[in-house]
Design a protein around this motif. Structure first.
Motif, mmCIF file in Angstrom:
data_model
loop_
_atom_site.group_PDB
_atom_site.id
_atom_site.type_symbol
_atom_site.label_atom_id
_atom_site.label_comp_id
_atom_site.label_asym_id
_atom_site.label_seq_id
_atom_site.Cartn_x
_atom_site.Cartn_y
_atom_site.Cartn_z
ATOM 1 N N ALA A 51 0.825 -1.212 0.000
ATOM 2 C CA ALA A 51 0.000 0.000 0.000
ATOM 3 C C ALA A 51 0.855 1.255 0.000
ATOM 4 C CB ALA A 51 -0.914 -0.005 1.225
ATOM 5 N N ASN A 52 2.143 1.111 0.340
ATOM 6 C CA ASN A 52 3.020 2.269 0.389
ATOM 7 C C ASN A 52 4.239 2.055 -0.496
ATOM 8 O OD1 ASN A 52 1.883 3.984 2.843
ATOM 9 N ND2 ASN A 52 1.820 1.822 3.404
ATOM 10 N N PRO A 53 4.041 2.046 -1.814
ATOM 11 C CA PRO A 53 5.185 1.812 -2.684
ATOM 12 C C PRO A 53 6.180 2.963 -2.535
ATOM 13 C CG PRO A 53 3.262 2.486 -3.970
ATOM 14 C CD PRO A 53 2.803 2.336 -2.563
ATOM 15 N N GLY A 54 7.437 2.641 -2.779
ATOM 16 C CA GLY A 54 8.457 3.685 -2.699
ATOM 17 C C GLY A 54 8.951 3.946 -1.295
ATOM 18 N N MET A 55 8.692 3.014 -0.357
ATOM 19 C CA MET A 55 9.219 3.193 0.996
ATOM 20 C C MET A 55 10.735 3.032 0.963
ATOM 21 S SD MET A 55 6.804 1.816 4.017
ATOM 22 C CE MET A 55 6.861 0.102 3.621
ATOM 23 N N LYS A 56 11.389 3.822 1.811
ATOM 24 C CA LYS A 56 12.844 3.729 1.879
ATOM 25 C C LYS A 56 13.268 2.630 2.863
ATOM 26 C CE LYS A 56 12.239 8.186 2.081
ATOM 27 N NZ LYS A 56 12.356 9.586 2.482
ATOM 28 N N ASN A 57 14.545 2.339 2.891
ATOM 29 C CA ASN A 57 15.128 1.423 3.883
ATOM 30 C C ASN A 57 14.517 0.027 3.893
ATOM 31 O OD1 ASN A 57 16.649 3.685 4.884
ATOM 32 N ND2 ASN A 57 14.790 4.304 5.966
ATOM 33 N N ALA A 97 7.652 -0.321 24.401
ATOM 34 C CA ALA A 97 8.843 0.384 23.941
ATOM 35 C C ALA A 97 8.715 0.748 22.470
ATOM 36 C CB ALA A 97 10.079 -0.490 24.161
ATOM 37 N N ALA A 98 8.200 -0.187 21.671
ATOM 38 C CA ALA A 98 8.041 0.071 20.238
ATOM 39 C C ALA A 98 7.101 1.246 20.007
ATOM 40 C CB ALA A 98 7.525 -1.186 19.536
ATOM 41 N N ALA A 99 5.989 1.270 20.730
ATOM 42 C CA ALA A 99 5.024 2.362 20.550
ATOM 43 C C ALA A 99 5.665 3.699 20.896
ATOM 44 C CB ALA A 99 3.789 2.120 21.415
ATOM 45 N N ALA A 100 6.387 3.736 22.026
ATOM 46 C CA ALA A 100 7.039 4.981 22.425
ATOM 47 C C ALA A 100 8.041 5.421 21.358
ATOM 48 C CB ALA A 100 7.746 4.798 23.773
ATOM 49 N N LEU A 101 8.829 4.473 20.863
ATOM 50 C CA LEU A 101 9.839 4.805 19.849
ATOM 51 C C LEU A 101 9.201 5.362 18.578
ATOM 52 C CD1 LEU A 101 12.415 1.861 20.115
ATOM 53 C CD2 LEU A 101 12.826 4.288 20.590
ATOM 54 N N VAL A 102 8.108 4.737 18.156
ATOM 55 C CA VAL A 102 7.448 5.185 16.921
ATOM 56 C C VAL A 102 7.045 6.653 17.042
ATOM 57 C CG1 VAL A 102 5.319 4.957 15.576
ATOM 58 C CG2 VAL A 102 6.658 2.935 16.126
ATOM 59 N N SER A 103 6.476 7.030 18.190
ATOM 60 C CA SER A 103 6.065 8.419 18.355
ATOM 61 C C SER A 103 7.262 9.356 18.446
ATOM 62 C CB SER A 103 5.183 8.565 19.599
ATOM 63 O OG SER A 103 3.912 8.061 19.319
ATOM 64 N N VAL A 104 8.333 8.882 19.085
ATOM 65 C CA VAL A 104 9.540 9.703 19.180
ATOM 66 C C VAL A 104 10.077 9.996 17.776
ATOM 67 C CG1 VAL A 104 11.973 9.690 19.879
ATOM 68 C CG2 VAL A 104 10.211 8.955 21.487
ATOM 69 N N ILE A 105 10.140 8.953 16.939
ATOM 70 C CA ILE A 105 10.666 9.130 15.584
ATOM 71 C C ILE A 105 9.795 10.107 14.783
ATOM 72 C CG2 ILE A 105 11.154 7.963 13.409
ATOM 73 C CD1 ILE A 105 11.501 5.393 15.195
ATOM 74 N N GLU A 106 8.493 9.920 14.896
ATOM 75 C CA GLU A 106 7.572 10.790 14.167
ATOM 76 C C GLU A 106 7.769 12.242 14.610
ATOM 77 O OE1 GLU A 106 5.970 9.899 11.683
ATOM 78 O OE2 GLU A 106 4.632 11.603 11.317
ATOM 79 N N PHE A 107 8.026 12.422 15.903
ATOM 80 C CA PHE A 107 8.267 13.777 16.415
ATOM 81 C C PHE A 107 9.561 14.339 15.847
ATOM 82 C CE2 PHE A 107 10.188 16.696 19.443
ATOM 83 C CZ PHE A 107 9.150 17.570 19.715
ATOM 84 N N SER B 57 16.785 10.446 8.289
ATOM 85 C CA SER B 57 17.840 10.691 9.275
ATOM 86 C C SER B 57 18.324 9.391 9.886
ATOM 87 C CB SER B 57 17.336 11.633 10.370
ATOM 88 O OG SER B 57 16.800 10.899 11.438
ATOM 89 N N LEU B 58 19.609 9.342 10.185
ATOM 90 C CA LEU B 58 20.217 8.134 10.713
ATOM 91 C C LEU B 58 19.608 7.768 12.065
ATOM 92 C CD1 LEU B 58 22.397 5.950 10.410
ATOM 93 C CD2 LEU B 58 23.927 7.449 11.697
ATOM 94 N N VAL B 59 19.449 8.792 12.924
ATOM 95 C CA VAL B 59 18.899 8.553 14.256
ATOM 96 C C VAL B 59 17.518 7.885 14.143
ATOM 97 C CG1 VAL B 59 18.227 9.603 16.438
ATOM 98 C CG2 VAL B 59 20.105 10.577 15.112
ATOM 99 N N ALA B 60 16.683 8.456 13.284
ATOM 100 C CA ALA B 60 15.328 7.936 13.139
ATOM 101 C C ALA B 60 15.351 6.495 12.652
ATOM 102 C CB ALA B 60 14.528 8.811 12.172
ATOM 103 N N VAL B 61 16.233 6.202 11.691
ATOM 104 C CA VAL B 61 16.273 4.847 11.143
ATOM 105 C C VAL B 61 16.748 3.848 12.206
ATOM 106 C CG1 VAL B 61 17.398 3.338 9.466
ATOM 107 C CG2 VAL B 61 16.527 5.567 8.750
ATOM 108 N N VAL B 62 17.780 4.255 12.970
ATOM 109 C CA VAL B 62 18.294 3.350 14.008
ATOM 110 C C VAL B 62 17.202 3.052 15.047
ATOM 111 C CG1 VAL B 62 19.914 3.132 15.919
ATOM 112 C CG2 VAL B 62 20.704 3.999 13.708
ATOM 113 N N LEU B 63 16.586 4.132 15.535
ATOM 114 C CA LEU B 63 15.507 3.936 16.515
ATOM 115 C C LEU B 63 14.372 3.114 15.921
ATOM 116 C CD1 LEU B 63 15.206 7.484 18.176
ATOM 117 C CD2 LEU B 63 16.294 5.435 19.109
ATOM 118 N N GLY B 64 14.082 3.398 14.649
ATOM 119 C CA GLY B 64 12.972 2.720 13.992
ATOM 120 C C GLY B 64 13.217 1.232 13.817
ATOM 121 N N VAL B 65 14.449 0.878 13.462
ATOM 122 C CA VAL B 65 14.775 -0.539 13.312
ATOM 123 C C VAL B 65 14.608 -1.250 14.655
ATOM 124 C CG1 VAL B 65 16.672 -2.154 12.910
ATOM 125 C CG2 VAL B 65 16.228 -0.328 11.275
#
Lengths: 458, 113
Positions: A51-57, A97-107, B57-65
């Motif tokens: 559903a999200n073509p072109g995702m990175k990583n 932990a995963a939920a917290a991390l997801v929001s941190v990254i989005e921020f 960003s590297l930080v985001a990818v590391v945390l995300g993984v």
């Protein structure tokens, strides 16, 4: 915007989750319910890529999923049934932990331009997810007995805990008003500390209720992260778990006969040292396997009270053998299952089912309690707190108010114990010193094997 | 409808569904139900995948993984553990015909070894 077809798939997944929870609440449908949930989750995970073509990583993402699976699958397959509750706690901590991390990254990527509502949701996810993460870790340590199971009140906790709570509120408001990364980091750290502070004072017997509560917390945290990411499936899945988990926590607390606030903060209000267990030098009556065999052989009615000690000694099969021998002699045997026997509600049923004990011999507390006065011998195997009369008589005891099995009403009680060490709640059991009580010390499996041998020779 | 109000609506309705769907559960099923619910919030994996997929960003990818690994552990481990618990509740093959208790089967699949 994700394509409409994938939104429809997500709707189907949401329905699958609802049906899964529904299925899990009935004995016949439970297994299929769980499989349905697993199928839904797997489907949602696959669909997100298309559903999200072109995702990175992409290689990193797939690699991480493979690593996670390789960690979780073997552990989940191999973990002993007796260790299930702490396994669930660990998984729950991972989710938080995963939920917290997801929001941190989005921020980090777009937080500074987010709306106030989204920022509030971010704050919620980070706080609740982090509390759930470290809180779950502490419950794991307690259940695994890597730390004491007694309530721990850290020095100064009475002052420190409210202080941390206030700091969290301040940081939360500050973050919504003027978003800054360092405030988010502070909020994250404070919340991680809070999780530890909240769970430390909880006594061993109450830990399962806290796991259930933290499970609901993680659910709500996931729901809030869905708000941050504008993802309906996360909102629905997380909210369902949050709501269902809250009900379940209440039900568990009810089975333990304790209001939830008492579970969490009871240690702070309990009179110091109330019902505490020290070394106790009072005499007890101990006995030999042969004597116990005779006692059982000439009983008219026997009730077995299995506890966690039975499970730890892997004595489920031996106790069944003993029960079969007695039944062959025409002595009716039933198992009295306390709602929280083992480490969690329903845990003992799982363990005995594994040993092929017939269902009709398993009796729940309300059903079996009236039978104790007419019972000759009660065999308590590795249980303690669930038969401790202090729950009825001693308001200072941490388990006060918990419904117990009225073992003390029977004519004779035989305790199979490893030592005089108190139970999981860390309090002494007066029943051990009662004149009608006999103790048989040793590993539950060894003792039972000896009793079985003696019984066969009779 | 305003998108954030739409999400709020979904949230409130889901709360009620969550309450209703498990209003009455026997204590026997408390542990598996909790474990199953625990697995369901592993759906955060979808969120973790999305944030990593849209990060530079590297930080985001590391945390995300890290988040993806943790979420996968939650989801996969949760469902597998729940299934193992529920496996114990499956109907018994033959009720009490074995008079020789010495031949008691060693438990389903010797799961708890």
């Amino acid at each position: 915007m994700t394509p409409v077809w994938s939104q429809l798939v997500n709707l189907a997944v949401a329905v699958a989750f609802i049906m899964a929870l529904k299925g899990l609440s009935g004995p016949k449908t439970a297994r299929n319910g769980n499989l349905l949930g697993a199928g839904g989750a797997a489907l949602a995970t696959v669909v997100v890529f298309f559903a999200n073509p072109g995702m990175k990583n992409l290689p990193l993402i797939i690699g991480a999923i493979v690593v996670g699976t390789l960690i979780a699958f073997p552990v989940a397959r191999k973990v002993k049934m007796t260790a299930m509750p702490q396994m669930v706690a660990l998984f729950n901590g991972a989710g938080g932990a995963a939920a917290a991390l997801v929001s941190v990254i989005e921020f980090l990527s777009s937080g500074h331009e987010e709306s106030k509502v989204t920022l509030a949701a971010t704050v919620f996810t980070v706080v609740v997810g982090s509390v759930s993460c470290t809180g779950s870790l502490v419950t794991f340590l307690k259940l695994q007995e890597l730390m004491t199971t007694r309530p721990v009140i850290l020095p100064g906790a009475k002052l420190f805990t409210p202080l941390v709570a206030v700091a969290i509120v301040v940081a939360a408001v500050a973050l919504v008003v003027s978003p800054a990364t360092w405030v988010l980091v502070a909020l994250l750290l404070l919340s991680l500390v809070m999780g530890v502070l909240l769970v430390m004072p909880v006594g061993g017997a109450d830990v399962p209720i806290v796991i259930s509560l933290l499970n609901a917390f993680t659910g709500l945290s996931v729901a809030a992260s869905g708000y941050v990411l504008d993802n309906v499936l996360l909102v629905v899945g997380g909210t369902l778990v949050g709501a269902a988990g809250t009900i379940l926590t209440r039900e568990m607390a009810k089975a333990m006969g304790r209001p939830l606030t008492n579970t969490l903060f009871g240690a702070f209000t309990a009179t110091a040292g109330g019902g505490a267990a020290g070394p106790d030098d009072r005499p007890v009556r101990s006995s030999s396997p042969d004597d116990v065999a005779v006692m059982l052989a000439y009983a008219r009615k026997v009730i077995v009270v299995p506890g966690y000690g039975l499970a730890v000694a892997q004595a489920q099969h031996t106790i069944r053998e003993l029960a079969d021998l007695l039944t062959a002699r025409g002595i009716p045997v039933v198992y009295a299952i306390h709602p929280v026997a083992g480490r969690m509600p329903g845990h003992m049923n799982v363990l005995l089912a594994e040993a092929n004990v017939p269902y009709e011999q398993l009796k729940e507390m309300d059903e079996v309690n009236p039978e104790f006065p007419s019972t000759d011998v009660v065999l308590v195997v590795g249980a303690n707190d669930v038969v401790n009369p202090a729950a009825r008589t001693d308001p200072a005891a941490p388990i006060y108010g918990m419904p117990i099995l009225d073992v003390d009403a029977a004519e004779q009680v035989v305790f199979l114990k490893r030592s005089m060490r108190p139970g999981f709640a860390g309090i002494q059991n007066e029943l051990l010193f009662d004149p009608k009580t006999t103790l048989l010390f040793g590993d539950a499996k060894d003792s039972l094997t000896k009793v079985v041998t003696a019984l066969k020779a009779l | 409808m305003d998108p954030s109000v739409a999400l709020l609506t979904i949230f409130v309705l889901a709360v009620f569904v969550g309450f209703e769907v498990i209003s009455k559960v026997t204590t026997v099923l408390h542990t598996p139900l909790m474990s199953g619910a625990n697995a369901i919030h592993g759906i955060i994996l979808v969120g973790a995948i999305l944030v990593v997929g849209h990060s530079d960003s590297l930080v985001a990818v590391v945390l995300g993984v890290a988040a993806i690994v943790l979420a996968t552990v939650n989801m996969v481990g949760g469902f597998v553990v729940t299934d193992r618990m529920l496996e114990m509740f499956k109907p018994k093959r033959k009720p009490q015909s074995s008079s020789d208790p010495g031949s008691a089967p060693a438990g389903p699949r010797g799961a708890d070894k």
